[in-house]
Structure formats: structure tokens, C-alpha cells
Design a protein around this motif. Structure first.
Motif, PDB file in Angstrom:
ATOM      1  N   UNK A 194     -22.801  50.724 -10.038  1.00 29.50           N
ATOM      2  CA  UNK A 194     -23.289  49.346 -10.065  1.00 29.50           C
ATOM      3  C   UNK A 194     -23.736  48.890  -8.695  1.00 29.50           C
ATOM      4  N   UNK A 195     -24.528  47.822  -8.671  1.00 28.00           N
ATOM      5  CA  UNK A 195     -24.946  47.247  -7.402  1.00 28.00           C
ATOM      6  C   UNK A 195     -23.716  46.770  -6.623  1.00 28.00           C
ATOM      7  N   UNK A 196     -23.779  46.898  -5.310  1.00 30.03           N
ATOM      8  CA  UNK A 196     -22.651  46.484  -4.468  1.00 30.03           C
ATOM      9  C   UNK A 196     -22.782  44.989  -4.192  1.00 30.03           C
ATOM     10  N   UNK A 197     -22.374  44.215  -5.208  1.00 25.06           N
ATOM     11  CA  UNK A 197     -22.455  42.758  -5.134  1.00 25.06           C
ATOM     12  C   UNK A 197     -21.150  42.187  -5.682  1.00 25.06           C
ATOM     13  N   UNK A 198     -20.931  40.904  -5.433  1.00 23.32           N
ATOM     14  CA  UNK A 198     -19.667  40.281  -5.818  1.00 23.32           C
ATOM     15  C   UNK A 198     -19.391  40.381  -7.312  1.00 23.32           C
ATOM     16  N   UNK A 199     -20.455  40.262  -8.137  1.00 25.99           N
ATOM     17  CA  UNK A 199     -20.260  40.296  -9.584  1.00 25.99           C
ATOM     18  C   UNK A 199     -19.633  41.602 -10.046  1.00 25.99           C
ATOM     19  N   UNK A 200     -19.951  42.701  -9.364  1.00 24.16           N
ATOM     20  CA  UNK A 200     -19.439  44.010  -9.773  1.00 24.16           C
ATOM     21  C   UNK A 200     -18.021  44.253  -9.270  1.00 24.16           C
ATOM     22  N   UNK A 201     -17.580  43.451  -8.292  1.00 25.47           N
ATOM     23  CA  UNK A 201     -16.170  43.431  -7.892  1.00 25.47           C
ATOM     24  C   UNK A 201     -15.650  44.751  -7.323  1.00 25.47           C
ATOM     25  N   UNK A 202     -16.474  45.439  -6.532  1.00 26.20           N
ATOM     26  CA  UNK A 202     -16.007  46.706  -5.950  1.00 26.20           C
ATOM     27  C   UNK A 202     -14.934  46.507  -4.882  1.00 26.20           C
ATOM     28  N   UNK A 203     -14.846  45.316  -4.326  1.00 24.75           N
ATOM     29  CA  UNK A 203     -13.759  45.029  -3.386  1.00 24.75           C
ATOM     30  C   UNK A 203     -12.420  45.176  -4.096  1.00 24.75           C
ATOM     31  N   UNK A 204     -12.330  44.598  -5.278  1.00 25.94           N
ATOM     32  CA  UNK A 204     -11.109  44.731  -6.096  1.00 25.94           C
ATOM     33  C   UNK A 204     -10.890  46.187  -6.482  1.00 25.94           C
ATOM     34  N   UNK A 205     -11.953  46.887  -6.800  1.00 29.67           N
ATOM     35  CA  UNK A 205     -11.856  48.297  -7.172  1.00 29.67           C
ATOM     36  C   UNK A 205     -11.218  49.117  -6.056  1.00 29.67           C
ATOM     37  N   UNK A 206     -11.639  48.878  -4.818  1.00 28.98           N
ATOM     38  CA  UNK A 206     -11.093  49.626  -3.678  1.00 28.98           C
ATOM     39  C   UNK A 206      -9.628  49.288  -3.469  1.00 28.98           C
ATOM     40  N   UNK A 207      -9.264  48.026  -3.672  1.00 28.79           N
ATOM     41  CA  UNK A 207      -7.856  47.639  -3.554  1.00 28.79           C
ATOM     42  C   UNK A 207      -7.006  48.289  -4.639  1.00 28.79           C
ATOM     43  N   UNK A 268     -14.108  46.795 -12.861  1.00 34.38           N
ATOM     44  CA  UNK A 268     -13.459  45.473 -12.818  1.00 34.38           C
ATOM     45  C   UNK A 268     -14.432  44.320 -12.602  1.00 34.38           C
ATOM     46  N   UNK A 269     -15.575  44.362 -13.262  1.00 30.30           N
ATOM     47  CA  UNK A 269     -16.630  43.375 -13.061  1.00 30.30           C
ATOM     48  C   UNK A 269     -16.167  41.977 -13.460  1.00 30.30           C
ATOM     49  N   UNK A 270     -16.653  40.973 -12.723  1.00 28.58           N
ATOM     50  CA  UNK A 270     -16.287  39.589 -13.025  1.00 28.58           C
ATOM     51  C   UNK A 270     -17.366  38.884 -13.834  1.00 28.58           C
ATOM     52  N   UNK A 271     -18.524  39.509 -14.004  1.00 28.01           N
ATOM     53  CA  UNK A 271     -19.638  38.838 -14.669  1.00 28.01           C
ATOM     54  C   UNK A 271     -20.613  39.866 -15.217  1.00 28.01           C
ATOM     55  N   UNK A 272     -20.682  40.019 -16.528  1.00 27.60           N
ATOM     56  CA  UNK A 272     -21.568  40.997 -17.145  1.00 27.60           C
ATOM     57  C   UNK A 272     -22.205  40.426 -18.408  1.00 27.60           C
TER      58      UNK A 272
END
Length: 363
Positions: A194-207, A268-272
Motif C-alpha cells: 500500500x501507499x505509505x500514507x496515514x490511511x494505510x497505517x504502516x506506523x502501527x504495522x511497524x509497532x 491495519x488500515x484506518x480508511x478503505x
């Protein structure tokens, strides 16, 4: 036309539609070269550019669209994928007697977000302006245009379909990608596309992955995609000491090969609006764990479970480990038949969109 779910869907249709009858040309809000620009031109498409919509430039945006459509009477059907400004360009097109489609590709995040709510308010009137209203899911439709739109005769859920033949599991490709990334055959590999943007929530994924590594030190995380949050994610990876375990591989044309290299897909996307990456992952037989913000239409096979975003990172890890030994993971097989049965094969949607365009053109 950068890499993204909506763009990928548009290109999947464009590659296969009968260009003797239907041609796609594109209006974009960017002066920079897009990822798909060369392919568009190779397929016979034209790319036009217009200033980005910022609300305060509504008047100039309106008149530039009006001039463009007056100068180009050949465009009888306008298919709008940019919802925030659709209220302007669709209204211009309608006023000039053109037929219009408004298309929602995303739902609203469960957590209140002012920007998303403003975009939704701008989208809402489009259901009364457009000739046809399309959405990636019922939720993507109701969130953008209101619940009543679901009962309108001109509303349709249009599946973000994929070329299932291109998303078959390959043990050979699996080993090639792992070797390229320096990952052993035995290692547990968690993946995301997915695009590395807030909606895709990769920050949470890394945590979440950081908690997994505490229990499985040899685990790896492979993220396919590019975006504005890359520097932030790289900083977080370095801060957590995960440089050897996390692979931000950027945008790739051979996404299916990277999906084959993974053991589990965490989303863990927040918006799809749908989550097309989940359809692709399931097609390759990859077990998926998706957030509860993802529309349930994304479940097209038995190999996907949903996890609440309010659950802790440890709870997400527990779900990963609980499913690690499932037969779907150990004895992996492609799930093309499930994807086709659910109506997400591109060969099923090309005739549908062709019929919509032709019906509008001759109306």
C-alpha cells in the motif's frame, strides 16, 4: 496517475477494454510525470493537466473545466475519481449536456477526522449531480453520498477487480524474492502492500511488528509501496532497531512475486473503500489479518480475519501467532476460484463498465 488502488483499478480496465469502441483519456491535478503516464500514452491515451482544487480557487477551477469541455466536445462521458472537486467538474459537465459518473474508492475512518469529514461534505451533493454513482463497496458509497444513495437506481457497487492470472502463488518467485532480500526460507515473513500514507497505517504495522520480533527475533516485515511517510517510517525503524528485519522495498510492478514471498499479510488500515491489496493477497493464497475499518466485502475467501484497531499491538501479534500454523499458511494454495466467485476478476468487470459507458453515450 501514481501507484494506488484506484489508479491500479483504472489501468486494469484500460488495458483490457475494447479501444476500438472506448478510449480513456485522463485529466490529472499534477504537473509531474505519473507512474502510469508512459503506459497510458502507449495505449493511445492522452493526459491533460489542470490546477489542483483547493476550494479557494473554485471559480478559476470551474472556468478552466468549462473551457476544456467546450474545446473538447468529443468527451461525452466524464468518469470522476477525485471526489473533493467532483462537485465542480461534474456540475460543469452536466450543464454542458455530458453524461457523468462519480466513483467513490474510499470510506470514512472510524475515528473522527476533520479533513475526511470535509471531503465527505463536498462529495455528498454528487449523488444528485452524477448520472451514475459507483462505489468500491456499500460503505464507500454511503460514507461519501449518504445512506439513501444505496437505494437509488443509478447506484452500483463496482468491484475493484484484479487480473487473477497475475496473482497466482509461486514457490519459485517466493524463494527468489527472499534470496534477493537476504531472508531465509524458514523465516516468518509478515507483509503489507500500500501507499505509505496515514490511511494505510504502516506506523502501527511497524509497532505491531516490533512486538512480534520480541517473540520471534528472526521474523521479517516486507512493505511494498511508496509515499510521503517513508522518511517517518525509516526513522521509526531505526529508532526501534529493526533495520535488519524491516524491508521498505518501494513500488514494484511484480507485486505478486512479493506476495508469494510472504507468510502472512497484515493490513491495519484506518480508511478503505475496499482494500484491493487484500483481494490480491487472498488470490495468492496469503493468509490476511485486516483491521475492522476494512469493508467486509474484502473477505472473499476463508483466509482472512478481522482485528479491531482498538486492540493492543500484543493482541495483533497473538492473532498472527495463533494463525501461523494453520493449514492455509503451511500448505499454501492460490485462491483464484474464490476471487472469481466473489466477482473480483477483471474479466468480469470489463464488460460491466463497457456497458455503463455505452449506455451513457447513447442515452
Amino acid at each position: 496517475m501514481e501507484q494506488g488502488g484506484a489508479q491500479a483499478m483504472i489501468m486494469n480496465l484500460y488495458r483490457r477494454i475494447d479501444k476500438n469502441k472506448i478510449q480513456f483519456d485522463f485529466m490529472v491535478h499534477s504537473n509531474g510525470k505519473g507512474y502510469f503516464d508512459d503506459e497510458i500514452k502507449k495505449l493511445g491515451g492522452k493526459i491533460f493537466r489542470i490546477e489542483k482544487f483547493y476550494v479557494f480557487n473554485t471559480i478559476s477551477y470551474y472556468f478552466k473545466w468549462k473551457k476544456f469541455l467546450l474545446d473538447h466536445s468529443e468527451y461525452q462521458v466524464i468518469h470522476g475519481h477525485i471526489g473533493s472537486s467532483a462537485i465542480v467538474y461534474l456540475q460543469v459537465a452536466k450543464m454542458l449536456g455530458r453524461r457523468t459518473i462519480v466513483h467513490s474508492h474510499s470510506a470514512l475512518p472510524d475515528k473522527f477526522d476533520l479533513h475526511s469529514r470535509i471531503i465527505s461534505l463536498l462529495n455528498y451533493p454528487n449523488r444528485h449531480i452524477a448520472t451514475v454513482v459507483l462505489a468500491a463497496s456499500e460503505r464507500a458509497g454511503s460514507d461519501r453520498y449518504g445512506k439513501k444513495v444505496l437505494k437509488q437506481e443509478n447506484f452500483h457497487v463496482f468491484n475493484n477487480a484484479i487480473d487473477t492470472q497475475n496473482f497466482m502463488y509461486s514457490a519459485i518467485r517466493r524463494n527468489e524474492i527472499r534470496s534477493k532480500l537476504g531472508i531465509s526460507e524458514e523465516a516468518l515473513v509478515i507483509g503489507n502492500v500500500g501507499r505509505l500514507v496515514e490511511e494505510k497505517n504502516q506506523t502501527r504495522l511497524i509497532n505491531i511488528f516490533n512486538e512480534l520480533v520480541k517473540l520471534v527475533p528472526t521474523a521479517h516485515l516486507v512493505v511494498v509501496g511508496e509515499g510521503q511517510l517513508r522518511p517517518n517510517l525509516e526513522h521509526l525503524i531505526k529508532h526501534l532497531g529493526l533495520n535488519r528485519n524491516v524491508h521498505l522495498v518501494g513500488s514494484k510492478k511484480n507485486v505478486a512475486d512479493y506476495l508469494s514471498s510472504m507468510d502472512m499479510f497484515v493490513f491495519p488500515s484506518v480508511n478503505e473503500g475496499l482494500g484491493i491489496s487484500l483481494i490480491e493477497a487472498q488470490c495468492t493464497g496469503l493468509f490476511c489479518i485486516a483491521s475492522d475499518s476494512v469493508p467486509k466485502e474484502a473477505k472473499v475467501s476463508p483466509i482472512i480475519v478481522f482485528q479491531s484497531l482498538s486492540d493492543s499491538d500484543v493482541e495483533w501479534v497473538n492473532t498472527i501467532l495463533a494463525n501461523q500454523s494453520q493449514k492455509y499458511v503451511v500448505n499454501r494454495k492460490s485462491k483464484m476460484a474464490y476471487v472469481k466467485k466473489a466477482g473480483y476478476d477483471i474479466q468480469q468487470t470489463v464488460p460491466l463498465i463497457s456497458r455503463i459507458y455505452n449506455d451513457l453515450y447513447w442515452r
